[in-house]
Design a protein around this motif. Structure first.
Motif, PDB file in Angstrom:
ATOM      1  N   ALA A 151       0.826  -1.206   0.000  1.00  0.00           N
ATOM      2  CA  ALA A 151       0.000   0.000   0.000  1.00  0.00           C
ATOM      3  C   ALA A 151       0.861   1.258   0.000  1.00  0.00           C
ATOM      4  N   VAL A 152       1.889   1.269   0.844  1.00  0.00           N
ATOM      5  CA  VAL A 152       2.772   2.427   0.936  1.00  0.00           C
ATOM      6  C   VAL A 152       3.605   2.574  -0.333  1.00  0.00           C
ATOM      7  N   VAL A 153       4.126   1.467  -0.836  1.00  0.00           N
ATOM      8  CA  VAL A 153       4.966   1.514  -2.035  1.00  0.00           C
ATOM      9  C   VAL A 153       4.147   1.965  -3.243  1.00  0.00           C
ATOM     10  N   LEU A 154       2.918   1.476  -3.379  1.00  0.00           N
ATOM     11  CA  LEU A 154       2.067   1.912  -4.483  1.00  0.00           C
ATOM     12  C   LEU A 154       1.856   3.425  -4.450  1.00  0.00           C
ATOM     13  N   GLY A 155       1.564   3.944  -3.276  1.00  0.00           N
ATOM     14  CA  GLY A 155       1.358   5.381  -3.145  1.00  0.00           C
ATOM     15  C   GLY A 155       2.588   6.170  -3.539  1.00  0.00           C
ATOM     16  N   SER A 156       3.757   5.694  -3.116  1.00  0.00           N
ATOM     17  CA  SER A 156       4.990   6.427  -3.424  1.00  0.00           C
ATOM     18  C   SER A 156       5.373   6.303  -4.892  1.00  0.00           C
ATOM     19  N   ILE A 157       5.084   5.170  -5.524  1.00  0.00           N
ATOM     20  CA  ILE A 157       5.345   5.013  -6.955  1.00  0.00           C
ATOM     21  C   ILE A 157       4.453   5.945  -7.766  1.00  0.00           C
ATOM     22  N   LEU A 158       3.157   5.880  -7.498  1.00  0.00           N
ATOM     23  CA  LEU A 158       2.197   6.660  -8.273  1.00  0.00           C
ATOM     24  C   LEU A 158       2.304   8.154  -7.988  1.00  0.00           C
ATOM     25  N   GLY A 159       2.793   8.505  -6.801  1.00  0.00           N
ATOM     26  CA  GLY A 159       2.964   9.912  -6.445  1.00  0.00           C
ATOM     27  C   GLY A 159       4.203  10.541  -7.039  1.00  0.00           C
ATOM     28  N   GLY A 160       5.036   9.728  -7.712  1.00  0.00           N
ATOM     29  CA  GLY A 160       6.227  10.261  -8.362  1.00  0.00           C
ATOM     30  C   GLY A 160       7.479  10.215  -7.523  1.00  0.00           C
ATOM     31  N   GLY A 161       7.526   9.363  -6.505  1.00  0.00           N
ATOM     32  CA  GLY A 161       8.689   9.274  -5.640  1.00  0.00           C
ATOM     33  C   GLY A 161       9.921   8.742  -6.362  1.00  0.00           C
ATOM     34  N   SER A 162      11.092   9.168  -5.895  1.00  0.00           N
ATOM     35  CA  SER A 162      12.348   8.646  -6.429  1.00  0.00           C
ATOM     36  C   SER A 162      12.575   7.235  -5.907  1.00  0.00           C
ATOM     37  N   ASP A 163      13.529   6.518  -6.507  1.00  0.00           N
ATOM     38  CA  ASP A 163      13.820   5.156  -6.055  1.00  0.00           C
ATOM     39  C   ASP A 163      14.249   5.132  -4.591  1.00  0.00           C
ATOM     40  N   SER A 164      15.052   6.105  -4.187  1.00  0.00           N
ATOM     41  CA  SER A 164      15.507   6.132  -2.791  1.00  0.00           C
ATOM     42  C   SER A 164      14.353   6.419  -1.838  1.00  0.00           C
ATOM     43  N   GLU A 165      13.456   7.310  -2.235  1.00  0.00           N
ATOM     44  CA  GLU A 165      12.285   7.590  -1.401  1.00  0.00           C
ATOM     45  C   GLU A 165      11.389   6.369  -1.303  1.00  0.00           C
ATOM     46  N   ILE A 166      11.198   5.679  -2.410  1.00  0.00           N
ATOM     47  CA  ILE A 166      10.346   4.477  -2.412  1.00  0.00           C
ATOM     48  C   ILE A 166      10.914   3.416  -1.490  1.00  0.00           C
ATOM     49  N   GLU A 167      12.239   3.229  -1.529  1.00  0.00           N
ATOM     50  CA  GLU A 167      12.844   2.179  -0.693  1.00  0.00           C
ATOM     51  C   GLU A 167      12.812   2.546   0.786  1.00  0.00           C
ATOM     52  N   LYS A 168      12.972   3.828   1.112  1.00  0.00           N
ATOM     53  CA  LYS A 168      12.852   4.241   2.515  1.00  0.00           C
ATOM     54  C   LYS A 168      11.430   3.988   3.015  1.00  0.00           C
ATOM     55  N   LEU A 169      10.451   4.288   2.176  1.00  0.00           N
ATOM     56  CA  LEU A 169       9.063   4.065   2.567  1.00  0.00           C
ATOM     57  C   LEU A 169       8.735   2.585   2.595  1.00  0.00           C
ATOM     58  N   ARG A 170       9.403   1.793   1.766  1.00  0.00           N
ATOM     59  CA  ARG A 170       9.211   0.333   1.833  1.00  0.00           C
ATOM     60  C   ARG A 170       9.668  -0.201   3.190  1.00  0.00           C
ATOM     61  N   THR A 171      10.826   0.258   3.644  1.00  0.00           N
ATOM     62  CA  THR A 171      11.334  -0.184   4.943  1.00  0.00           C
ATOM     63  C   THR A 171      10.432   0.293   6.079  1.00  0.00           C
ATOM     64  N   PHE A 172       9.977   1.540   5.980  1.00  0.00           N
ATOM     65  CA  PHE A 172       8.998   2.051   6.956  1.00  0.00           C
ATOM     66  C   PHE A 172       7.791   1.119   7.035  1.00  0.00           C
ATOM     67  N   ALA A 173       7.247   0.774   5.865  1.00  0.00           N
ATOM     68  CA  ALA A 173       6.024  -0.025   5.825  1.00  0.00           C
ATOM     69  C   ALA A 173       6.260  -1.452   6.292  1.00  0.00           C
ATOM     70  N   ARG A 174       7.429  -2.001   6.003  1.00  0.00           N
ATOM     71  CA  ARG A 174       7.723  -3.368   6.449  1.00  0.00           C
ATOM     72  C   ARG A 174       7.736  -3.437   7.966  1.00  0.00           C
ATOM     73  N   ASN A 175       8.290  -2.411   8.581  1.00  0.00           N
ATOM     74  CA  ASN A 175       8.301  -2.364  10.048  1.00  0.00           C
ATOM     75  C   ASN A 175       6.898  -2.226  10.616  1.00  0.00           C
ATOM     76  N   ILE A 176       6.088  -1.317  10.062  1.00  0.00           N
ATOM     77  CA  ILE A 176       4.748  -1.155  10.637  1.00  0.00           C
ATOM     78  C   ILE A 176       3.849  -2.334  10.265  1.00  0.00           C
ATOM     79  N   GLY A 177       4.158  -3.022   9.154  1.00  0.00           N
ATOM     80  CA  GLY A 177       3.397  -4.217   8.812  1.00  0.00           C
ATOM     81  C   GLY A 177       3.595  -5.312   9.833  1.00  0.00           C
ATOM     82  N   LEU A 178       4.847  -5.510  10.237  1.00  0.00           N
ATOM     83  CA  LEU A 178       5.120  -6.497  11.279  1.00  0.00           C
ATOM     84  C   LEU A 178       4.591  -6.010  12.621  1.00  0.00           C
ATOM     85  N   LEU A 179       4.716  -4.709  12.869  1.00  0.00           N
ATOM     86  CA  LEU A 179       4.154  -4.118  14.088  1.00  0.00           C
ATOM     87  C   LEU A 179       2.664  -4.399  14.189  1.00  0.00           C
TER      88      LEU A 179
END
Length: 359
Positions: free
Chosen positions: A252-280
């Motif tokens: 969900a987070v990665v889709l939003g960042s891709i479609l919103g025009g995020g850079s690769d580095s921004e997308i990967e930071k948000l992927r890690t953010f989401a992986r943590n809150i997903g497990l949380l």
């Protein structure tokens, strides 16, 4: 209407952390191989859900910087309107009734809101990510319908209402889930506008991978085959929930960042953010399953214990599980450093909400 102060939530986190040591986070090594062999829509309803969480939040600050409750209610209403419009009641009536019954049954809409917030964080507009947010919620609803079936978790209650198969029968419930799954991809592909074709293709690929045999389905299969096992460790449990629960939240987070025009580095930071809150999300879910009643949860409490499923409280105890949840929340929020603080506020608040939710 009361609101949530992000700084006071941070204070609450630090208070909870007093002199505790946190378990290590295995997901920090995502490339480590894992092998497993099986043994031979209403404003008032959203506001009410959110109000229940506020008892866990310190609201002493006189001037709140971000009104989380208002934000969630407004975003959830936008999502509900979009879902209602996307899945209309038409022939064959029965299947569309079944789809709408579960899709519009309420809930906190955490996944679609995460998608929208991530899109806006990287500079996109809500309208660009709304079809993706709806697609994620359709797939999430499919997974709930199928999870509740007698051949899976065999549950009679979901979001305080009889489960889909209890109302429409097992046959129609299976088909309703199938229909939501397929329509999610159609809706994402057809209704997304104003996005470069390459980004839309990337989003479709991300969604497909997150729910397939190496994503959500993988976690579900390993979870099923782990029931009753006595030698399940933390790495095994983490594999289950990184796939079964975290994968779709991450998507969900990665889709939003891709479609919103995020850079690769921004997308990967948000992927890690989401992986943590997903497990949380799953760690907290495990804790609530053994500390709350069915009435409080809106679903059957204690079912993991009855099914002899491995959970974080079962392996670590409740207090260590809570410490682990705190660590995951901190790790997630560290990934948002460097982003615009005002635009990051919804994701910080959502991480805290997931951590301190009571149902």
């Amino acid at each position: 209407m009361s609101c949530v102060n992000l700084s006071s939530w941070g204070q609450a986190c630090s208070m909870l952390n007093r002199s505790r040591s946190s378990p290590s986070l295995l997901l920090l090594h995502p490339t480590r191989p894992f092998s497993f062999a099986p043994p031979i829509r209403r404003r008032s309803s959203v506001a009410a859900i959110l109000t229940k969480q506020e008892s866990a939040v310190n609201e002493e600050s006189a001037k709140p910087s971000f009104n989380f409750k208002t934000y969630m209610v407004e975003k959830a209403e936008s999502v509900n309107r979009a879902l209602d419009a996307a899945v209309s009641l038409k022939d064959p009536v029965t299947i569309h009734e079944a789809m709408r019954y579960s899709l519009l049954a309420g809930g906190k809409r955490v996944r679609p809101v995460l998608c929208l917030a991530a899109c806006e964080l990287v500079g996109g507009d809500e309208s660009v990510a709304m079809p993706a947010a709806c697609a994620v919620e359709m797939i999430h609803t499919m997974s709930l319908i199928h999870d509740d079936l007698p051949c899976m978790d065999n549950d009679d209650l979901r979001r305080g209402k009889p489960t889909n198969h209890k109302v429409f029968g097992e046959d129609v419930a299976v088909l309703a889930g199938d229909a939501l799954l397929s329509f999610a991809f159609e809706h994402l592909a057809v209704s997304t506008v104003g996005v470069e074709p390459s980004r839309l293709v990337r989003a479709v690929e991300e969604l497909a991978r997150s729910i397939g045999s190496e994503g959500l389905v993988a976690g579900q299969v390993v979870d099923i085959h782990s029931e009753g096992l006595s030698d399940v460790g933390l790495e095994h449990l983490e594999y289950i929930h990184l796939h079964k629960t975290a994968a779709l939240l991450e998507c969900a987070v990665v889709l939003g960042s891709i479609l919103g025009g995020g850079s690769d580095s921004e997308i990967e930071k948000l992927r890690t953010f989401a992986r943590n809150i997903g497990l949380l999300f799953q760690v907290v879910d495990d804790i609530l399953d053994v500390t709350k009643s069915s009435q409080e949860l809106g679903k059957t409490a204690g079912k993991d214990l009855l099914a002899d499923k491995v959970t974080y409280p079962k392996l670590m105890g409740i207090e260590k599980s809570r410490e682990f949840a705190e660590k995951l929340n901190r790790n997630a929020q560290e990934q948002l450093v460097g982003f615009d603080s005002e635009k990051a506020a919804p994701l910080i608040a959502l991480a805290n909400y997931i951590s301190y939710r009571q149902n």
